[in-house]
Each structure stands twice: as C-alpha cells, then as structure tokens.
Write an enzyme that holds these catalytic residues in place. Structure first.
Site, short mmCIF file in Angstrom:
data_model
loop_
_atom_site.label_atom_id
_atom_site.label_comp_id
_atom_site.label_asym_id
_atom_site.label_seq_id
_atom_site.Cartn_x
_atom_site.Cartn_y
_atom_site.Cartn_z
N ASP A 474 0.79 -1.00 -0.05
CA ASP A 474 0.16 0.12 0.05
C ASP A 474 0.88 1.27 -0.12
O ASP A 474 2.01 1.25 0.12
CB ASP A 474 -0.98 -0.18 1.21
CG ASP A 474 -2.15 0.56 0.98
OD1 ASP A 474 -2.34 1.48 0.09
OD2 ASP A 474 -3.22 0.44 1.62
N ASP A 544 -10.65 1.71 -3.83
CA ASP A 544 -11.25 1.50 -2.18
C ASP A 544 -12.78 1.64 -2.63
O ASP A 544 -13.48 1.03 -1.69
CB ASP A 544 -10.89 2.65 -1.44
CG ASP A 544 -9.66 2.23 -0.68
OD1 ASP A 544 -9.00 1.06 -0.76
OD2 ASP A 544 -9.03 3.02 0.28
#
Ligand code: GLA
Length: 726
Positions: A474, A544
């Site tokens: 990430d 997301d």
C-alpha cells in the site's frame, strides 16, 4: 515488420503491428518526422514537409536564405532557441548560462535485443533503433531509442541524455519523446479522478496552445493518469485513427499536447519539468522513463487492446501475467483495525468450501498499530494482538486450505513509531520546518540508501520468516515538503525523480528476493495505477470504492489503458461502505469478476446459503478467468455516456466469449433495449449458455441480444452471457 534504413534518402521506416513510423535525417542534419499512422509502403514521403513562405520565421542558424525553418519541420526531438517555438523535448543550460542547443544526427545502430533501462522498469522487446544526436558546441549527446512491436500496436520511445563535455550541464527539462501527428483537430482524452473515484474519462476538443496533463505529487496519481489519447474526428470506439501515449513511470510526470498553426500536433512528455532540474557533471548520463505510444486504426477500443497486448507481453511479470490469480478474502472491510485471533479464525472458517483460496491479513498486524495514527515503519509482528507469532494464523489458514497474504506500506512512517523515534531525519522534510501530515503519517526519504536498506531488510525479514504467498503493497499519501537532507542544495530539484528511482530499487529488491510471492499494488485504492508499478506487481487494487455502480465507471476508465487482469476487483457487502448503496448480489459479482476477483467482507457472518452463493460465484469466475487474463476486450456500452455498461471478452482465437451488460436506472415503459456486442467472429456459431441457444457471431453482433430488463426488476441490473463455439 521491423526497422529499415534507406541510405539514399537517409530515411528510417519502423513497421509495427498495424502502423508505420517514418522519419529521416534531413539536409540540415536534423531528425525530421514524416509519418506515423496506418501501415504504408516504403515510399519517399518527404514531400509532406511544409515549405516556409512566412518571412517572419527564423532561419536555420547561419543560413540567411532557403525555405526551411525549424518551426516548420516536424522534429523527432524538438529543441529550443533557434526558431522552433513549440514545446521542446528538453532544455539544457550550459556553463555560459545559455540554453541553446542543436542536436544533430551523428550515427545510428540497430540492436537485435532491446536494452532494459538501468534502475527503471521498461518493456521487454527485440529490434531497437538507437539514433545518436550530438550538439558539438556544448557536448550534449542524446541517444534516442525506438522499439517497434509486431505483437502489439505500440512503439516504445525514450532518450538518454549524456554530458560528453568537460563542463557541468544542467537539464531543466528532460522528456522522453516528441511525437508529431499530421493534423490538429483531434480530441484529447485523459483519465482523471481522486480517491474512490479513479480514472474517469474526460475528452475535450483540441485547441491551439497546449493541453497539459501532469502530476506534481511525486507519484503518477489518481488525479491524472500518465496517459493521453488523440482521437481523430469521426473515430469511434471501434473505428478510426486513435493515438495513445502512456508513460512507464510512477512519479511526477508531464504530457503536453500542442496544436500548432502549421496544422500539426506535437505531443511530448516524461519526467515533469515542474520543480525539476538535473545536474549532469562531465561524463554523467540521465536515463528517462519509457513512453509507450499506441496507434490504432480500430478506434479507442483498438488502442486499448494495443496497450493490453503490449503490457501482457512485455511489461507485467511473465511469471504471473497469464496465470490464474488467487481468489482472496481480505479482512479490511470486515474488521478495519479492530481484530483479534478468534475473529480472524472465524473469517477463515467462514469461507470453507467456497473456492476462495487466499486469506489476506490487511493493516494492523504490526508494531503498535490499532489505528492509522501509529506504527508505520515498525515491520515487526504484534505478538500481543496476534497471541503469538504470525505463524499461528498462517498455519490456521493453511489447515483450512488457504494461502496467506499480508499488508505492508513500506514507504511510510508514523510519527508515533519506533522507527521515527530512532530516525526522525529519515522522514521527508526540510530541517527546521514542520512537515505536512496526510492520513496522520509521513513518508520516508527513499532517495537515501540507508533508508531503503532498512525497508528492504525489515520487509524481507517478515516475508522470509513466514510462509507468505501474497503481499498487498500500500501507499496512502503523496509527497509534500520535498527535500532530502543528503542531496546538495543544487540537486534538490532532482528529488521527485530520485524518489521514483528509490521506489523502483525497493520493488526490485523486495519483489526479486521473493519470486514465489505475488504482489498486489495499492495506493489508498488506485492512486498509483501505472505501467511502472505493473512491471513489478501483476495486479493493483483498483479503488477503495467497491460499489458496483461506481466500479462500472472506474473499471471502464481503467480499461482504456490497462488490461483487466491488472485490476483487483472485490465483491463486498451492502450497504456499500463507501456509498451506502444497496446493489443485488448478482450485479456485484458480475462486475467484480471483470478483473482479479476476490472478497472484501466479513465472512464470519456467512450462512450456509451465503457460502453456497459464494461457491457458485467463484465457480463462475473460474470458468471465465482465462478470458480476463488473456482475452481481448471489446467495450460496447459506455457508462460515461449512457445508462449502460457493456464489455465483451473474447478469446484470441474467438472460440469463447463472455458478455457483461449492466443497466443503471430502470425506467418503466421505456423503449426496448437491445445490445450489440462487438469482437465476435461473424462466421462462428456460438452456443449461448444462459439462453440455451446457438447463434452466429454475425447475428449476435447485428441483430443483437435482448437483455432481461423486466419492468419491475429494479436498478443496477446485470446480464451475462457465456459463449462457446460449436
Ligand atoms: C488503504 C487501502 C485499503 C486498506 C487500508 C488499510 O486505504 O486502499 O484497502 O488496505 O489502506 O489501512
């Protein structure tokens, strides 16, 4: 196909799949572009040069007559200061302080294998032309690379800048290519967005002057992707000439499109020259990132397929690119930071017998990390929270037939972390100034080798000491406070590119040290979705935002450049955590399986019926997965322009296909809706499983299919069709 040099006319013909690219060394020693478009014969096409008639144009230096001015050529490498007023490909300051340069042809060579770029990702390839240009006065040399491809409709370009003088030179701009196109009335397409809304399509008419697409974030960013397309008037999704440029680069970039009054278009770009200067000491070189340039005579869809082929064959790690991907259950939306061992075990128990094959433990397993305010950088297992070593939970996954994946965010540091307490100066920032926070965290200075060594050692240690099959990498914020305490003052404007080199060094040393681990890229969703990252990570968490309605646009936009197999797409719960929207299960699965499929929900709450549903969804995914990994994409309904979304995935031999159709808002008593999928073989007869009928490709594509949209079926409805040749 290949590279041909015609000595008499000093003309280069580069023939790739479906295109010709032609330029010559002209009478002034300048590389002059002649043609880029649909394949042509090796004729002498230098007659297309626009002869000067305007006496206000500047002459070639030292030649006080003639009818050729730099401003009139189409330059292969545009340069500044001697009469060409368009966007230059580079700017250099000599030790006199002047910025004049005339890069003239010196020699060329044709290499049988394409060399890789030192320290940066690049396409593999074969025959490559390198043209050496020189400015004798300041001693700057340019190696200009061209690689045409016969298995994808793309050509790759880049430039190496070399200081062969005894003085210091300063590059104020060092782009990777100049591309000239024959007209100036294209539409310009770009992909813009932000967190949870990545890669939306914007198409604007070209204008005189410059359209600029860029990032100043030290990442390729969700704000604008490093991509631009030029669409000819009247081109459509499947017809007409379209050009696309995509940079294999993950830091601040610029792409400029300039419509000129000479009726041409000049495109140029590479490392962003905003907040950039690069010192070249005597003998030093600067490698620039690769630009992948696509040409399609089959519209926007043809351009996308050219990029997809190019990236599947030449950018993405061959070890993974066409292999079935793990079907994951990720605990993030199930627990966020709030998990303990019994909860994780229940999540694993929940997916038993469903075909889900990998459990991914997301953020919160390391250091003192129970919220997003602490512990980034402390890549040590939190044995209190996990009631012992990571091995326990990995063993539990294995006992239940699941592989194990783990989340990292290696480029970051929290203020509240052991790492920051020990090395506050490792965080990017200017001494004596307060830094900006973003998601409560700072970024590590990857231009420094000791910082990179720490990250490589601590991340590799966790991977080495545990049986980890999958890593989610990430990256949740962008650089601010650009400064490295190790760079001298006159090299601080090299920071953004040096950060990129640092990132690629990490990727090389962590990905290569763990060849059996599949890595997934992530950047707060799809905030760093580019071909540079894809070189290391075969898939990237697309967004997301897992809401199927949002995903139709995000995945459609992403597919303009990147293959479906590079997009991670998860089925998630309703109400959706980002939008609160409730969409039926079938639609959520139908849209999520147009990528690397998985689940983002709390499987500990699964009932037997849920498990049955998931098992069926996974089976259906596995039945069409090879089309996601290897098929050609044809888009037939555009959710940016209508109420619908439509993809057909077709196998290369056209024997199999999978059609996905989605309707957003249901309107009672509306006109009947037919769909006209594209990309099938009109002479093949296909059995359509869902309709239990067989039809020729010509019938399906021209008569169409009538999707099931009952009057009271509600919103957000999908229909899918599986086709196999009979
Ligand atoms: C980012 C990612 C999410 C999740 C969280 C964890 O937002 O996009 O999927 O991993 O970080 O903090």
């Amino acid at each position: 196909m290949g590279i041909f040099y015609q000595k008499e006319t000093k003309t280069f013909y580069l023939d790739g799949k479906g295109y010709s690219y032609v330029f010559k060394v002209n009478e002034y020693g300048v590389l002059e572009h002649l043609y880029f478009g649909k394949t042509i014969a090796h004729d002498d096409v230098s007659y297309i040069r626009d002869r000067g008639t305007n006496s206000t144009e500047a002459t070639i230096p030292g030649i006080d007559d003639g009818d050729a001015f730099y401003n009139r050529f189409m330059p292969e490498v545009a340069f500044f200061g001697t009469g060409d007023y368009r966007e230059p490909c580079f700017m250099v300051r000599s030790n006199l302080g002047d910025r004049l340069v005339q890069p003239h042809y010196h020699s060329h060579e044709i290499l049988e294998t394409k060399p890789q770029i030192d320290g940066m990702p690049s396409m593999s390839g074969e025959q490559t032309l390198v043209v050496h240009l020189k400015d004798e006065i300041i001693g700057l040399e340019l190696d200009v690379y061209y690689t045409p491809y016969c298995d994808a409709g793309v050509i790759s370009r880049r430039i190496i800048y070399k200081n062969m003088s005894n003085d210091t030179l300063e590059l104020l701009r060092a782009y990777s290519f100049t591309l000239n196109l024959a007209r100036n009335d294209y539409s310009v397409m770009s992909l813009y967005g932000g967190w949870a809304s990545e890669r939306n399509i914007e198409t604007i008419p070209m204008h005189r002057g410059v359209v600029s697409i860029d990032s100043k974030r030290t990442t390729s960013s969700a704000t604008l992707n490093p991509f631009v397309a030029l669409i000819s008037p009247n081109a459509t999704e499947e017809t007409g000439s379209v050009y696309g440029v995509n940079l294999v680069y993950s830091s601040s970039f610029a792409l400029k499109v300039e419509g000129t009054h000479q009726g041409r278009t000049l495109v140029t770009g590479g490392i962003n020259d905003f907040d950039f200067a690069w010192k070249l000491e005597s003998g030093e070189t600067l490698e620039t990132p690769e630009a992948v340039i696509a040409y399609s005579s089959e519209g926007i869809g043809g351009m996308s397929r050219a990029f997809h082929d190019a990236y599947r064959e030449h950018i993405i790690n061959p070890r993974y690119v066409k292999k079935p991907r793990p079907v994951v259950i990720n605990n993030w939306e199930a627990t966020y930071f709030n998990f303990d061992v019994p909860k994780l075990k229940k999540i694993i128990d929940g997916v038993k017998g469903t075909g889900i094959d990998t459990f991914v433990l997301d953020d919160g397993w390391f250091g003192d990390r129970n919220s997003d305010r602490s512990a980034l950088g402390d890549w040590v297992v939190n044995e209190d929270k996990l009631e012992g070593p990571l091995k326990n939970i990995i063993d539990y996954a294995h006992q239940n037939g699941l592989k194990f994946g783990l989340w990292f965010e290696p480029e970051m540091v929290s203020e509240d972390s052991d790492l920051f307490r020990a090395h506050p100066d490792w965080a990017i920032g200017v001494p004596n100034r307060k830094r900006c926070y973003s998601r409560h965290q700072y970024m590590l200075d990857l231009t420094r080798s000791e910082v990179r060594d720490y990250i490589v050692n601590s991340v590799n240690k966790v991977i080495r000491e545990n049986e980890i099959d999958y890593v989610k990498w990430d990256y949740n914020r962008n650089v601010t406070d650009s400064y490295s305490i190790e760079l001298p003052a006159d090299r601080q404007m090299e920071f953004a590119h040096r950060y990129a080199l640092g990132v690629y060094d990490l990727f090389e040393r962590i990905v290569n040290a763990n060849p059996d681990v599949i890595f997934e890229g992530c950047a707060g969703g799809g905030g760093r979705f580019d071909a540079g990252v894809l070189h290391y990570f075969p898939q990237i968490w697309t967004s997301d935002d897992t809401d199927a309605e949002e995903r139709t646009r995000i995945q459609y936009g992403t597919s303009i450049v990147y293959p479906l197999s590079s997009m991670s797409c998860h089925f998630s719960v309703v109400p959706n955590h980002q939008t609160g929207r409730i969409i039926r299960e079938k639609t959520r699965a139908d849209i999520a399986r147009l990528g690397a499929y998985g689940y983002e929900l709390d499987s500990s709450k699964f009932t037997d019926a849920d498990r049955e549903m998931v098992a069926k969804q996974v089976d259906e995914y596995k039945a069409m997965q090879s089309l996601v990994l290897k098929g050609d994409l044809y888009r037939f309904e555009n959710p940016y322009e209508s109420n619908y979304f439509g993809f057909t995935l077709v196998s290369k031999d056209k024997s199999h296909a999978h059609i996905t159709f989605y309707s957003r808002i249901n309107r009672p008593n509306s006109e009947p809706k037919f769909i006209y999928p594209t990309g099938l073989d009109e002479n093949k007869k296909y059995y359509i499983k869902e309709l239990d009928t067989a039809l020729y490709g010509s019938t399906i594509m021209n008569v169409g299919l009538k999707p099931e949209l009952a009057r009271n079926c509600g919103d957000f409805v999908s229909n899918t069709y599986s086709l196999s040749e009979i």
